[in-house]
Enzyme design. Structure first.
Site, PDB file in Angstrom:
ATOM      1  N   HIS A   1      -3.177   9.014   1.268  1.00 31.02           N
ATOM      2  CA  HIS A   1      -3.139   7.840   0.391  1.00 31.02           C
ATOM      3  C   HIS A   1      -4.506   7.597  -0.223  1.00 31.02           C
ATOM      4  O   HIS A   1      -5.517   8.160   0.208  1.00 31.02           O
ATOM      5  CB  HIS A   1      -2.633   6.602   1.151  1.00 31.02           C
ATOM      6  CG  HIS A   1      -3.324   6.347   2.467  1.00 31.02           C
ATOM      7  ND1 HIS A   1      -4.019   5.192   2.733  1.00 31.02           N
ATOM      8  CD2 HIS A   1      -3.404   7.089   3.610  1.00 31.02           C
ATOM      9  CE1 HIS A   1      -4.496   5.234   3.966  1.00 31.02           C
ATOM     10  NE2 HIS A   1      -4.141   6.366   4.523  1.00 31.02           N
TER      11      HIS A   1
ATOM     12  N   CYS B   1      -3.467   2.937  -5.535  1.00 34.39           N
ATOM     13  CA  CYS B   1      -2.718   3.744  -4.570  1.00 34.39           C
ATOM     14  C   CYS B   1      -1.317   4.100  -5.059  1.00 34.39           C
ATOM     15  O   CYS B   1      -0.813   5.195  -4.794  1.00 34.39           O
ATOM     16  CB  CYS B   1      -2.638   3.024  -3.219  1.00 34.39           C
ATOM     17  SG  CYS B   1      -1.811   1.405  -3.262  1.00 34.39           S
TER      18      CYS B   1
ATOM     19  N   HIS C   1       0.857  -1.185   0.000  1.00 37.64           N
ATOM     20  CA  HIS C   1       0.000   0.000   0.000  1.00 37.64           C
ATOM     21  C   HIS C   1       0.894   1.237   0.000  1.00 37.64           C
ATOM     22  O   HIS C   1       1.843   1.327   0.787  1.00 37.64           O
ATOM     23  CB  HIS C   1      -0.925  -0.003   1.212  1.00 37.64           C
ATOM     24  CG  HIS C   1      -1.958   1.078   1.165  1.00 37.64           C
ATOM     25  ND1 HIS C   1      -2.785   1.259   0.082  1.00 37.64           N
ATOM     26  CD2 HIS C   1      -2.291   2.056   2.064  1.00 37.64           C
ATOM     27  CE1 HIS C   1      -3.591   2.286   0.306  1.00 37.64           C
ATOM     28  NE2 HIS C   1      -3.307   2.795   1.492  1.00 37.64           N
TER      29      HIS C   1
END
Length: 259
Positions: free
Chosen positions: A43, A157, A31
């Site tokens: 994010h 992301c 991530h």
């Protein structure tokens, strides 16, 4: 210290504007986000409580590796109150972003040799990063205005973080986005299943060499720093473009409903 073997760093090495990431359980995916200072990270996620998703059965595997519980974090609760209109792009404290994982730094302006030595994508790029102030400006602007609809294959992301760092967008409609993780997957599939060069050798070692070469070539030509189908787009124009695209979709849907 960042090197060929690992991009792992300590929290004390972080600088505002850094592109950071953390591997989730079993190293299935990483991530990504932009560190803006004061232990805060901006994010991009699919939805509240879900970092990623495809809308298919694959989500069963992906969700099993992503955080499924909401931390009772006073810092993040206050941040969410300060930014009530978060649209996929969210702000979290660094600890919640890491979710118990290690901290890694995504590196920019790497050499071709360094890039190819990193066997797994989603850790570095040949592209050059813009100055930290501009990177943070993009991230904060998108926090307030959104980054479009989440798509694992085109707008995830890592794509968000790379755009914040470089301002680069892929123009081609039929292509993988900026994500190094996804280009690694497509390069691996192409190397094993699609390349006619695999028929040039019958030995296992020869096949391994050919496949490795095709994999490296696929990753290299797909990197955002090499591709020619990219454009530098100001974040304000990006948000306008996303809004125009959404309006077109709504218009088409309404027209179909009337007919």
């Amino acid at each position: 210290m960042v090197g060929v073997l690992s991009n792992k760093i300590g929290k004390d090495e972080l600088k505002p504007g850094d592109h950071i990431y953390s591997w989730r359980s079993a190293y299935i995916y990483a991530h990504h986000g932009i560190y803006i200072g004061d232990d805060k990270v901006i994010h991009f996620t699919r939805a509240a409580g879900r970092e990623i998703g495809t809308g298919t059965m694959l989500d069963v595997l992906l969700f099993s590796s992503s955080p499924t519980t909401t931390r009772n974090c006073e810092i993040c609760s206050n941040l969410q109150q300060d930014h009530p209109n978060q649209q996929g792009v969210i702000i979290s404290c660094l600890n919640c972003f890491l979710d118990g994982g290690n901290l890694y730094l995504f590196t920019y302006s790497v050499s071709s040799a360094f890039f190819l030595a990193k066997a797994r994508g989603g850790t570095c790029t040949l592209a050059t990063s813009d100055l930290p102030d501009l990177v943070i400006h993009r991230a904060k602007y998108l926090l307030n205005n959104g980054f479009g609809a989440y798509c694992l294959f085109k707008n995830n992301c890592e794509d968000f973080a790379i755009y914040c760092k470089t301002g680069l967008l892929v123009e081609t409609v039929f292509s993988v986005g900026r994500s190094g993780q996804l280009t690694s997957v497509t390069a691996a599939i192409s190397a094993v299943a699609s390349s006619p060069l695999r028929f040039l050798t019958s030995s296992a070692s020869g096949l391994a060499v050919v496949s490795a070469g095709m994999y490296c070539a696929g990753r290299y030509v797909s990197d955002i720093g090499i591709r020619r189908d990219v454009v530098k787009l100001p974040v304000e124009r990006l948000v306008e473009h996303v809004g125009e695209a959404s309006a077109e979709v709504v218009g088409v849907t309404a027209g179909a409903a009337r007919s």
